[in-house]
Design an enzyme around this catalytic site. Sequence first.
Site, PDB file in Angstrom:
ATOM      1  N   ASP A  46     -66.245  16.730  40.762  1.00  0.00           N
ATOM      2  CA  ASP A  46     -65.944  17.133  39.390  1.00  0.00           C
ATOM      3  C   ASP A  46     -65.917  15.938  38.430  1.00  0.00           C
ATOM      4  O   ASP A  46     -65.743  14.793  38.854  1.00  0.00           O
ATOM      5  CB  ASP A  46     -64.546  17.773  39.325  1.00  0.00           C
ATOM      6  CG  ASP A  46     -64.490  19.134  39.984  1.00  0.00           C
ATOM      7  OD1 ASP A  46     -65.468  19.546  40.615  1.00  0.00           O
ATOM      8  OD2 ASP A  46     -63.426  19.786  39.863  1.00  0.00           O
ATOM      9  N   HIS A 101     -63.628  19.280  29.294  1.00  0.00           N
ATOM     10  CA  HIS A 101     -62.568  19.332  30.298  1.00  0.00           C
ATOM     11  C   HIS A 101     -61.284  19.943  29.745  1.00  0.00           C
ATOM     12  O   HIS A 101     -60.186  19.405  29.909  1.00  0.00           O
ATOM     13  CB  HIS A 101     -62.294  17.943  30.893  1.00  0.00           C
ATOM     14  CG  HIS A 101     -61.715  18.009  32.276  1.00  0.00           C
ATOM     15  ND1 HIS A 101     -60.362  18.117  32.510  1.00  0.00           N
ATOM     16  CD2 HIS A 101     -62.290  18.022  33.493  1.00  0.00           C
ATOM     17  CE1 HIS A 101     -60.159  18.176  33.817  1.00  0.00           C
ATOM     18  NE2 HIS A 101     -61.314  18.121  34.440  1.00  0.00           N
ATOM     19  N   HIS A 188     -63.948  13.611  43.053  1.00  0.00           N
ATOM     20  CA  HIS A 188     -64.383  13.258  41.692  1.00  0.00           C
ATOM     21  C   HIS A 188     -65.323  12.065  41.803  1.00  0.00           C
ATOM     22  O   HIS A 188     -64.912  11.018  42.332  1.00  0.00           O
ATOM     23  CB  HIS A 188     -63.161  12.935  40.825  1.00  0.00           C
ATOM     24  CG  HIS A 188     -62.219  14.098  40.678  1.00  0.00           C
ATOM     25  ND1 HIS A 188     -61.297  14.417  41.666  1.00  0.00           N
ATOM     26  CD2 HIS A 188     -62.092  15.026  39.703  1.00  0.00           C
ATOM     27  CE1 HIS A 188     -60.635  15.507  41.285  1.00  0.00           C
ATOM     28  NE2 HIS A 188     -61.093  15.894  40.100  1.00  0.00           N
TER      29      HIS A 188
HETATM   30 NI    NI Z   1     -61.810  18.164  36.413  1.00  0.00          NI
END
Ligand code: NI
Length: 239
Positions: A46, A101, A188
Amino acid sequence: MRKHWIFLGLCISLLLLRVEEAPANLAADGAAQIPAETNYVALTFDDGPRRGTTDRLLEGLKERGASATFFLVGEEAERYPELVRRMQAEGHQVGNHTWSHVRLEGASTAVIQEEVGKTEELLETLLGGSGYWLRPPYGLITPGTEKLVRVPMVKWSVDPRDWENKNTDKVVQAILKHVKPNSIILLHDIYDTSVDAALKVVDTLEAQGYCFVTVEELLCLNGVTPEAGELYRTGTGTT
Ligand code: NI
């Protein structure tokens, strides 16, 4: 519908390819044994793309023959279109993580549509196709508002909290402790430690017979037909 059949064909091809790749196990008497069933798992990343970390990850995944799924923040994808195109060209799944986001839980209909729609439009422009799957930031969306989302949504079943533990070994251990067949792992690709951890996990689990596929492939391999507005946490379904 056409896309569905193309994908089903890809899924079957993928299965055949994996079976061919599986090494034949020979018993002491030389008789061939049926190889143990391959286990599938999905790495998801992400908040990217980010120059310096995402490209290093893509290189490492390519070297290892591993596929992954990237949920992109629209404003970052707009900055690094070449990384987005490279993801698709190298067989990874690209998904939507809203434009800036935002937390979709508690957000108004207008905000949800704007944040999801703007990123979808950018991905359509960069990659063609449509219906890019969504990971809501923080994995949260207000119950009842799923109907605003016209694509499948993806959560996760293994979360090593890599944004907090910026320590490669801790992240690797947290994943290996909880991973099982059909896990969806959350990472991430904006942290160097997470990229290093992901590649170590691929090396470790591939040696144990795991195969790294996209979330779409993982669901397909389990015979799950993805539905718009549903939230998938593992490869076998929603729970
Ligand atoms: Ni995120």
